[in-house]
Structures are given as structure tokens and as C-alpha cells.
Write a protein that holds these residues in place. Structure first.
Motif, PDB file in Angstrom:
ATOM      1  N   GLU A 213      -3.781 -23.861 -26.650  1.00 60.28           N
ATOM      2  CA  GLU A 213      -3.468 -25.465 -27.217  1.00 60.28           C
ATOM      3  C   GLU A 213      -2.784 -25.439 -25.807  1.00 60.28           C
ATOM      4  OE1 GLU A 213      -1.509 -26.228 -30.877  1.00 60.28           O
ATOM      5  OE2 GLU A 213      -3.652 -25.213 -32.456  1.00 60.28           O
TER       6      GLU A 213
ATOM      7  N   GLY B  93      -2.060 -15.521 -37.774  1.00 62.08           N
ATOM      8  CA  GLY B  93      -2.066 -16.671 -37.565  1.00 62.08           C
ATOM      9  C   GLY B  93      -0.753 -17.855 -36.564  1.00 62.08           C
ATOM     10  N   GLU B  94       0.494 -17.515 -37.567  1.00 67.34           N
ATOM     11  CA  GLU B  94       1.881 -17.730 -36.878  1.00 67.34           C
ATOM     12  C   GLU B  94       2.690 -17.028 -37.651  1.00 67.34           C
ATOM     13  OE1 GLU B  94       3.962 -21.809 -36.472  1.00 67.34           O
ATOM     14  OE2 GLU B  94       3.231 -21.348 -38.622  1.00 67.34           O
TER      15      GLU B  94
ATOM     16  N   VAL C 227       2.059 -24.050 -35.042  1.00 67.88           N
ATOM     17  CA  VAL C 227       0.694 -24.045 -35.434  1.00 67.88           C
ATOM     18  C   VAL C 227       0.485 -25.114 -36.637  1.00 67.88           C
ATOM     19  CG1 VAL C 227      -1.355 -22.433 -36.079  1.00 67.88           C
ATOM     20  CG2 VAL C 227       0.742 -21.957 -34.519  1.00 67.88           C
TER      21      VAL C 227
ATOM     22  N   GLU D 214      -3.249 -15.450 -28.904  1.00 63.67           N
ATOM     23  CA  GLU D 214      -4.697 -16.354 -29.108  1.00 63.67           C
ATOM     24  C   GLU D 214      -4.474 -18.222 -28.962  1.00 63.67           C
ATOM     25  OE1 GLU D 214      -9.446 -16.776 -31.788  1.00 63.67           O
ATOM     26  OE2 GLU D 214      -7.397 -15.112 -32.130  1.00 63.67           O
ATOM     27  N   THR D 215      -3.644 -18.157 -30.368  1.00 59.76           N
ATOM     28  CA  THR D 215      -3.419 -19.823 -30.539  1.00 59.76           C
ATOM     29  C   THR D 215      -2.162 -20.784 -29.165  1.00 59.76           C
ATOM     30  OG1 THR D 215      -3.107 -19.612 -32.241  1.00 59.76           O
ATOM     31  CG2 THR D 215      -3.125 -21.640 -32.184  1.00 59.76           C
TER      32      THR D 215
ATOM     33  N   THR E  20      -4.695 -22.670 -39.713  1.00 62.45           N
ATOM     34  CA  THR E  20      -5.473 -20.979 -38.521  1.00 62.45           C
ATOM     35  C   THR E  20      -5.125 -20.451 -39.831  1.00 62.45           C
ATOM     36  OG1 THR E  20      -4.640 -19.640 -37.684  1.00 62.45           O
ATOM     37  CG2 THR E  20      -2.788 -20.180 -39.555  1.00 62.45           C
TER      38      THR E  20
ATOM     39  N   PRO F  42       3.396 -18.519 -32.097  1.00 61.43           N
ATOM     40  CA  PRO F  42       2.295 -18.958 -32.701  1.00 61.43           C
ATOM     41  C   PRO F  42       1.797 -17.735 -31.707  1.00 61.43           C
ATOM     42  CG  PRO F  42       2.730 -20.321 -30.760  1.00 61.43           C
ATOM     43  CD  PRO F  42       4.657 -19.816 -31.138  1.00 61.43           C
TER      44      PRO F  42
END
Length: 288
Positions: A197, A166-167, A74, A192-193, A77, A189
Motif C-alpha cells: 500500500e 496482519g497488523e 491496516v 508485506e502490507t 487483513t 502494519p
């Protein structure tokens, strides 16, 4: 009376200085011999388990090889990162847990805001003292000493997927051979991320099936495969390090036993020589 007590105390203190008695040495020899028996037994158990874990690791690597490289790093974030150190539940296995906890501490000390999720009791107890306020959960006794199954790894992955981050960074050991392993870091990741992507990352591939849940299912399966391989790696490293540590402990115990046995024999021989000297001296005095 006071001077008498002081004199007795001084005499007892000075009496303890010098070499150990023969009885004390024999007691130490018995203790060391018992320790050697325990370490040799643990070495044999670890060697038997190692073979089983090596076979399970080979199967896990073959099963998860097809999904290697699906996870991407990522770039940016707003959510805090998550650190997941993968340790063991039991000790007496060399530096397996030390390297993982040391790497995790270095990462967390260089990060301003983060969350901690531990796998294994050794990371929980070690890191919990310094970073307990950031710990949001953990998993203990997965597999109960047996090679972890894909179903158990999927449960671990499902628990991690529900966390807010976030990661995530997995800190784990990778098995190389019986006497060595590497401490690695793997980026994961968030769900959601990944779903946000994934379309742009995999646009060159044709997609079939339920498009609404396709990326979610892919993420869950890939995460389960990742934990399946990582946990099997950690378990194999644990058994190989325990086997090596117990072998070294047995060798040290045997070496210490030989040294103390030599010392005990010298004390015994000195005692016999002294008694013979007293007998000879007494006989000479009677004859004279």
C-alpha cells in the motif's frame, strides 16, 4: 499423660498472645533499618540512572521525530493480529508493568485469534501463564540496563519484521515526568502490507534510489526508529517509577521504625518500672 500434653499445649498457645517482647521488637527494628538502607540505596541508584535515561530519551525523540506518522493503520487483513507488550526485565518499579499487562490482557480477551510477542521478562512471565499457547517469541535483557542503542533497536525491529501478522499493536508506556506516565497503543502494519500500500500512500512524493527495495528499506528504518523511541520511553518510565517506589518504601520503613522504637521504649520502661517496684516492695517487706 494425655491431659498433661493438652494442658501444656494450651499454656504455650495462650502464652503467645499479647505484646511482643523487647528482644522481638529489637530484632524487628534491626530488620526494618536494614530494609530502609537497601531502599535508600536503590533510590539513589535509580535517580542517577534516570538522568542518563532522560538524556537518551531526548536524543531518541529528536532522532525519530522525522518518521512519525509514516505508519498507517491496516483496514482489513486475513492474517491474525500481533500484540507486543513492552515491559521491563526487573521489578520493584511500581505499576509500570501492571498497566502494560492489564491493557494487553484487555485487548487479547476481546480478540478471537491473535499472536503474542513479548518484550521484557515481566510480560513474558505474567502473560505467558494465560496466553502461553499464542506466544510466538520474545526478547529479554535488551540493553542490559543501559539506554538502548539504535543498533539494538534495529535488531528488535528485524526480529519483529520477520514475523507473520496482519497488523501489530505495541502496548507501551510513554514518559511524561518523574511521577507520571501514560500507557499507549501504537499500530504497526506488516512489511508485506506496508510495501503493498506504500505506493498509493506516497505517490505524491518523488522516489530516488533502488526502487525494488526502497519501500522495504523505508519500512525497516521506520520500524527501528519506532522501537528505538518506545524502548527508551519504557526504560525511562522504569527508572522514574523505581525511584518513586523506593522513596515511598524508605518513608514507610522510617515511619514503621519510629513506631516500633516507641513501642520498644515503652516495653523497656515498663520492665524497669516493674523491677523498681519489686525492689521497693522487697525492701519494705524486710523493714517491716
Amino acid at each position: 499423660m494425655m491431659y498433661g500434653r493438652i494442658a501444656r499445649r494450651v499454656s504455650r498457645r495462650t502464652g503467645t498472645r499479647g505484646f511482643a517482647s523487647e528482644k522481638e521488637l529489637r530484632d524487628r527494628l534491626g530488620t526494618i533499618k536494614n530494609i530502609s538502607k537497601v531502599t535508600k540505596a536503590m533510590n539513589m541508584v535509580a535517580a542517577a540512572k534516570l538522568r542518563k535515561h532522560q538524556d537518551a530519551l531526548a536524543d531518541a525523540k529528536a532522532f525519530t521525530k522525522g518518521v512519525d506518522g509514516i505508519f498507517f493503520e491496516v483496514e482489513e487483513t486475513e492474517k491474525d493480529p500481533l500484540f507486543i507488550p513492552v515491559s521491563t526485565d526487573k521489578g520493584l518499579c511500581g505499576g509500570v508493568n501492571t498497566f502494560v499487562n492489564r491493557e494487553a490482557k484487555a485487548l487479547m480477551n476481546s480478540t478471537e485469534s491473535f499472536s503474542l510477542f513479548t518484550y521484557g521478562s515481566k510480560s513474558k512471565s505474567n502473560l505467558g501463564r494465560a496466553f502461553g499457547s499464542t506466544m510466538i517469541g520474545g526478547i529479554l535483557d535488551c540493553g542490559a540496563g543501559n539506554p538502548v542503542t539504535f543498533g539494538e533497536a534495529a535488531e528488535v525491529a528485524a526480529t519483529v519484521a520477520e514475523l507473520e501478522f496482519g497488523e501489530a499493536t505495541l502496548i507501551h508506556n510513554e514518559f511524561v515526568n518523574v511521577i507520571s506516565f501514560n500507557t499507549e497503543k501504537s499500530k504497526i502494519p506488516s512489511a508485506e502490507t506496508f510495501e503493498a500500500e506504500a505506493e498509493s500512500k506516497f505517490e505524491t512524493y518523488e522516489q530516488e534510489g533502488d526502487e525494488a527495495n526502497l519501500m522495504k528499506n523505508l519500512y525497516e528504518f521506520t520500524l527501528a526508529c519506532k522501537f528505538f523511541a518506545v524502548i527508551n520511553d519504557a526504560q525511562t518510565c522504569e527508572q522514574s517509577s523505581r525511584m518513586t517506589a523506593m522513596d515511598n518504601s524508605s518513608s514507610n520503613a522510617d515511619e514503621m521504625y519510629d513506631k516500633l522504637l516507641l513501642q520498644a521504649n515503652r516495653v523497656r520502661q515498663a520492665k524497669i518500672t516493674k523491677e523498681l517496684s519489686e525492689i521497693v516492695g522487697g525492701a519494705s517487706a524486710v523493714q517491716g
